[in-house]
Motif scaffolding. Sequence first.
Motif, PDB file in Angstrom:
ATOM      1  N   ARG A 230      -0.557   7.776   1.654  1.00  0.00           N
ATOM      2  CA  ARG A 230       0.704   7.315   2.255  1.00  0.00           C
ATOM      3  C   ARG A 230       0.453   6.184   3.243  1.00  0.00           C
ATOM      4  N   LEU A 232      -2.008   3.930   3.063  1.00  0.00           N
ATOM      5  CA  LEU A 232      -2.432   2.720   2.359  1.00  0.00           C
ATOM      6  C   LEU A 232      -1.406   2.300   1.309  1.00  0.00           C
ATOM      7  N   PRO A 233      -1.359   1.014   0.993  1.00  0.00           N
ATOM      8  CA  PRO A 233      -0.469   0.553  -0.077  1.00  0.00           C
ATOM      9  C   PRO A 233      -0.831   1.230  -1.403  1.00  0.00           C
ATOM     10  N   SER A 234       0.146   1.366  -2.279  1.00  0.00           N
ATOM     11  CA  SER A 234      -0.067   2.058  -3.551  1.00  0.00           C
ATOM     12  C   SER A 234      -1.088   1.341  -4.432  1.00  0.00           C
ATOM     13  N   THR A 235      -1.311   0.048  -4.165  1.00  0.00           N
ATOM     14  CA  THR A 235      -2.273  -0.727  -4.978  1.00  0.00           C
ATOM     15  C   THR A 235      -3.715  -0.488  -4.553  1.00  0.00           C
ATOM     16  N   THR A 236      -3.928   0.225  -3.459  1.00  0.00           N
ATOM     17  CA  THR A 236      -5.294   0.459  -2.970  1.00  0.00           C
ATOM     18  C   THR A 236      -5.933   1.632  -3.696  1.00  0.00           C
ATOM     19  N   GLN A 268      -6.810  -1.385   6.216  1.00  0.00           N
ATOM     20  CA  GLN A 268      -5.777  -1.914   5.323  1.00  0.00           C
ATOM     21  C   GLN A 268      -5.370  -3.341   5.679  1.00  0.00           C
ATOM     22  N   GLU A 273      -4.541  -7.836  -1.148  1.00  0.00           N
ATOM     23  CA  GLU A 273      -3.348  -7.188  -1.691  1.00  0.00           C
ATOM     24  C   GLU A 273      -3.633  -6.588  -3.064  1.00  0.00           C
ATOM     25  N   ASN A 274      -4.467  -7.273  -3.852  1.00  0.00           N
ATOM     26  CA  ASN A 274      -4.832  -6.774  -5.178  1.00  0.00           C
ATOM     27  C   ASN A 274      -6.333  -6.493  -5.213  1.00  0.00           C
TER      28      ASN A 274
END
Length: 526
Positions: A230, A232-236, A268, A273-274
């Motif tokens: 939660r 971290l971004p979902s892409t991590t 983070q 981002e990717n």
Amino acid sequence: MTNNILQFWQNAGDDPFEPLFEAAPILMHSIDDKGILLKVSRFWSSKLGYKTEEMVGRPSTDFLTEKSRKYALQTVLPEFYRKGSMANVEYVFVRKDGSPLPVLLSAIAEYDAEGNFERSLAVMFDNTEAKRAQAELVQSQRTDAIGRLVGGVAHDFNNLLTVVQGNLEFIKLDFDSEEREIFLTDAMNAVERGAALTQQLLTYGRKANLNPKLTNINRAIREMDSMLRRVLPSTTSIETVVAAGLWLVEIDRHLLDTAIINIVNNAQYSMPENGATLTVETCNVRISDEYISARHEDIQPGRYVMLAISDNGSGMTRDVAEQVFEPFFTTKPVGKGSGLGLSMVFGFIKQSSGAIRIYSEPGHGTTVKMYFPAVGAPDTPPADKPEYFDFEDDGNDIKILVVEDEPDVRKVLVRQLRGMGLRISQAESGDDAFKMIENGHRPDILLTDIVMPGTLQGPALAAEARAVIDGLRVIYVSGYPNEAAIHGNGVNQNDVQLVKPVDTKTLTNAVGKMIKLIDAQAGSGT
């Protein structure tokens, strides 16, 4: 160079050391293969306040401080006898008058034709001024850190007080306003943030009220997995590499969770981002005296559990990495952090007798390694079950004496306790409370502040009251978590110590624990 020096000695006659030791204004001595002083320069013996004959024939370690002696015998000398040389070893000698003398010592060894150690030549340099300069630099850095700390705390607390004051004024001006609930919620949120900031400060200063329990860090990581996702971004991508048979540690689980979240939260902001990847790793390690000496680590030898958190972010330069544990230092965007997160982590780990190391390079990410002392074999301790005491059928006959010198704080505590159906009495000092007891008042529970005006402080009041009331239960409520320990007498193992501000649920559970002890005592007939 070593061979040239030895050649000079060998050409100097039967006693090649004599001219050098007698004439040179240099701190020098020579030891044999057992560490016994064979020769001491007059300049060196006079520096220590001895005559040369008082030193020759004694172990060189006799003139070291206890810490330096242990370091010499366990680490430096074995290595010296093996290698035949050493350079710039820091020792602290003790002068005849008892005063310390820090030195830097370098030495070379001489061997006989069979390759056996024969003697050494050690040269020392007085390190007093360098140590003084270093201490002044450390003090200057500490003063700067305290200045940043004070400025940051003042800034953050002034903001929080502005929120509290403003919303309370809105309510006072228009009590029946439709927005009253919003005003109250905003004020309460500000209070909670202030309490969290105080906890961070105490942890940074290693004064937090720790609640250490046996913990399996592997299990802690598994339980935190959803929370980290939660944060971290979902892409991590989160990768976990945990060691089987991990030793147990005794730490405050709540502060461990907070430390992990702080480190992850910092990571983070540096990750792409990717393709962002966070790796969490655990393993058992043994840290030896040799490892500590070679790396100048501030940690005791022994068994440790290592928890490492690595990211593939932008990394840090060395000067930034050296500042990350300082209070209010942050590289986050404005408004994204107070700069206390990693300071809190550092304080928590130090207070837990552990160590923390950070490794980072620009463009190659960052790894934070935390070391916690191991206390037992691998195990899976049962999860703590939160309790919430039900006062519906209990507590109506329980009498509690509230002792607090701040009227507003006492008022809040009394209101919280009245909601539990307890019979409440009040006193504004330890002296007043004990007068009530001397006059026949017999509470079942004493809830008291630690430091108050008058003669009787909280622990002393508890001790005096227990001499009169058999089985009295005590709850300490204080603004400083270590006050009970500092002020000593009167603290028993079953007493509860709470840190202000105390929410109703925490107070309810503390009182509930006391009532259970009272019921158990009554049931046993004691």
